[in-house]
Scaffold this active site. Structure first.
Site, PDB file in Angstrom:
ATOM      1  N   ASP A 170     -14.756 -99.842 -17.565  1.00 41.61           N
ATOM      2  CA  ASP A 170     -13.584 -99.901 -16.696  1.00 41.61           C
ATOM      3  C   ASP A 170     -12.351-100.301 -17.501  1.00 41.61           C
ATOM      4  O   ASP A 170     -12.441-100.638 -18.688  1.00 41.61           O
ATOM      5  CB  ASP A 170     -13.821-100.881 -15.543  1.00 41.61           C
ATOM      6  CG  ASP A 170     -14.449-102.195 -16.006  1.00 41.61           C
ATOM      7  OD1 ASP A 170     -13.977-102.746 -17.022  1.00 41.61           O
ATOM      8  OD2 ASP A 170     -15.415-102.658 -15.371  1.00 41.61           O
ATOM      9  N   ASP A 192     -17.866-102.512 -20.094  1.00 38.78           N
ATOM     10  CA  ASP A 192     -18.041-102.836 -18.673  1.00 38.78           C
ATOM     11  C   ASP A 192     -17.699-104.299 -18.461  1.00 38.78           C
ATOM     12  O   ASP A 192     -18.420-105.186 -18.924  1.00 38.78           O
ATOM     13  CB  ASP A 192     -19.494-102.522 -18.277  1.00 38.78           C
ATOM     14  CG  ASP A 192     -19.834-102.929 -16.866  1.00 38.78           C
ATOM     15  OD1 ASP A 192     -18.901-103.193 -16.085  1.00 38.78           O
ATOM     16  OD2 ASP A 192     -21.035-102.961 -16.544  1.00 38.78           O
ATOM     17  N   GLU A 228      -5.169 -79.248 -26.202  1.00 36.71           N
ATOM     18  CA  GLU A 228      -6.503 -78.702 -26.453  1.00 36.71           C
ATOM     19  C   GLU A 228      -6.467 -77.204 -26.183  1.00 36.71           C
ATOM     20  O   GLU A 228      -6.153 -76.777 -25.074  1.00 36.71           O
ATOM     21  CB  GLU A 228      -7.543 -79.364 -25.547  1.00 36.71           C
ATOM     22  CG  GLU A 228      -8.955 -78.830 -25.822  1.00 36.71           C
ATOM     23  CD  GLU A 228      -9.953 -79.197 -24.738  1.00 36.71           C
ATOM     24  OE1 GLU A 228     -11.138 -79.368 -25.066  1.00 36.71           O
ATOM     25  OE2 GLU A 228      -9.548 -79.302 -23.550  1.00 36.71           O
ATOM     26  N   ASP A 245     -21.258-103.717 -13.490  1.00 38.14           N
ATOM     27  CA  ASP A 245     -21.750-102.732 -12.522  1.00 38.14           C
ATOM     28  C   ASP A 245     -22.352-101.502 -13.189  1.00 38.14           C
ATOM     29  O   ASP A 245     -22.758-100.558 -12.519  1.00 38.14           O
ATOM     30  CB  ASP A 245     -20.645-102.316 -11.548  1.00 38.14           C
ATOM     31  CG  ASP A 245     -19.519-101.526 -12.223  1.00 38.14           C
ATOM     32  OD1 ASP A 245     -19.541-101.395 -13.473  1.00 38.14           O
ATOM     33  OD2 ASP A 245     -18.623-101.047 -11.502  1.00 38.14           O
ATOM     34  N   ASP A 249     -16.747 -84.134 -26.138  1.00 36.44           N
ATOM     35  CA  ASP A 249     -17.314 -82.793 -25.952  1.00 36.44           C
ATOM     36  C   ASP A 249     -18.236 -82.367 -27.083  1.00 36.44           C
ATOM     37  O   ASP A 249     -18.792 -81.275 -27.045  1.00 36.44           O
ATOM     38  CB  ASP A 249     -16.194 -81.749 -25.842  1.00 36.44           C
ATOM     39  CG  ASP A 249     -15.485 -81.773 -24.506  1.00 36.44           C
ATOM     40  OD1 ASP A 249     -16.163 -82.058 -23.492  1.00 36.44           O
ATOM     41  OD2 ASP A 249     -14.268 -81.514 -24.459  1.00 36.44           O
TER      42      ASP A 249
END
Length: 379
Positions: free
Chosen positions: A35, A27, A260, A31, A333
């Site tokens: 990003d 970050d 995938e 915030d 995942d």
């Protein structure tokens, strides 16, 4: 080494891929969300690690109903992550260090806030068949078919504006694109070429083996792990679509493609899609299913090491000559490898080193999920 062997020395066969999940990586502005400028800040760190390729999870414009896998605009950056200028700088910083960038490609579905869907739900002539629509009444107990979503419940939702049901194999805000419509495919290829022309080095293709559905969308076998999977996993025109995609976007380009493929694809089946005129490699799930308990992947049970060895050996041997393996133990995942396959307490460091040694001594391209290099554990 023979000339033939030299030809086989694709750059992506000798690369280490590092997966960046932007929201939790770094970050830059405080915030609370990672990003793209935060990734730029860590490019030297990645270079020092020995990373060759960065795989960037979705940073496109999105309502973020599914962490960015619900894309509202394929050709813009979500403000939470930065701007297109930030993205351009990231690409430049990586390329300046001889590192490459592959983007997440999500073309089985879009967001319901994508312009295509907004036009389709109005019945706009050009976009009317961009998605899978079926007639029905909102208070009907009878759905268009018995297919279920991977997220649970029916794969159909009723749209009041169009007055019909639409198909979504994931969240109701992720309507499935109708790949039988040639105009859909043309728009997808145009978008892919737009990104490739900007200088990216390939794509990781999200659930690419779901893009073909059985014509007519008939009822599925209730015995399937997900009802209907027999009609949308590795569907009847998948090979045709993947071939066309290759010819229209990838052919003649020096890029890496990672497909995938969910739903229990075998090594023999994978061999049909990788290699010359196909994908560089595929992401499969067989090795991360050997310890899944009745409650799913977060309910892991004692690992049968012999079964894991059998699965890994099968993929290594089947794709040894024709094809290539994507090597991973963790990603966005899956649970963290140290917590799952090792000991995340007393022997965390030893477990992390053991698992890294295992991963890096197999034949294939290793994928390192952010934090894996420091032995990060489950939250």
């Amino acid at each position: 080494m023979s000339d033939g062997a030299d030809v086989d020395r694709e750059w992506w066969k000798e690369a280490v891929v590092y997966q960046v999940y932007p929201r939790s990586f770094n970050d830059s502005d405080g915030d609370g969300n990672g990003d793209i400028p935060g990734i730029v800040e860590k490019v030297d760190y990645l270079d020092e690690l020995g990373v060759d390729v960065v795989w960037l999870n979705p940073v496109y414009e999105s309502p973020l109903a599914d962490n960015g896998y619900d894309i509202a605009d394929y050709q813009s950056i979500h403000p939470e992550f930065g701007t297109m200028d930030d993205w351009e700088r990231l690409l430049e910083e990586l390329h300046d260090r001889d590192m490459r960038l592959i983007m997440d490609l999500v073309v089985n579905h879009t967001s319901d806030e994508h312009e295509w869907f907004e036009r389709s739900r109005t019945g706009n002539e050009r976009y009317a068949d961009y998605y899978h629509w079926k007639e029905g009444e909102p208070d009907d107990d009878v759905q268009p078919n018995n297919w279920n979503s991977f997220f649970g419940g029916s794969a159909w939702s009723y749209d009041d504006e169009r007055g019909e049901y639409y198909l979504h194999l994931f969240d109701e805000k992720q309507p499935d694109l109708n790949w039988r419509n040639a105009a859909v495919r043309e728009d997808v290829y145009e978008m892919m070429n737009w990104w490739l022309d900007r200088g990216i080095d390939g794509f990781r293709m999200d659930v690419i083996n779901l893009i073909s559905k059985t014509e007519g969308l008939p009822d599925g076998d209730p015995g399937d792990e997900v009802t209907g999977a027999g009609h949308f996993v590795d569907g009847p025109r998948l090979d045709e679509y993947v071939t066309e995609l290759y010819e229209r976007t990838l052919e003649g380009r020096d890029v890496m493609t990672v497909g995938e493929m969910i739903g229990g694809i075998s090594a023999d089946e994978a061999a049909e899609y990788v290699g010359e005129d196909g994908l560089s490699m595929i992401i499969h799930f067989e090795h991360v299913h050997v310890d899944v308990g009745p409650g799913g992947k977060w309910d892991v049970v004692d690992l049968d090491l012999a079964e894991l060895k059998t699965v890994v050996t099968d993929w290594q041997e089947t794709l040894a000559e024709e094809g290539w393996n994507c090597l991973y133990l963790s990603n966005h995942d899956q649970p963290r490898a140290v917590s799952r396959f090792g000991d995340d307490g007393e022997y965390r460091r030893e477990s992390a080193k053991m698992l890294a040694t295992f991963l890096f001594t197999l034949q294939g391209t290793p994928f390192v999920f952010q934090g894996q290099e420091i032995g990060m554990t489950n939250a």
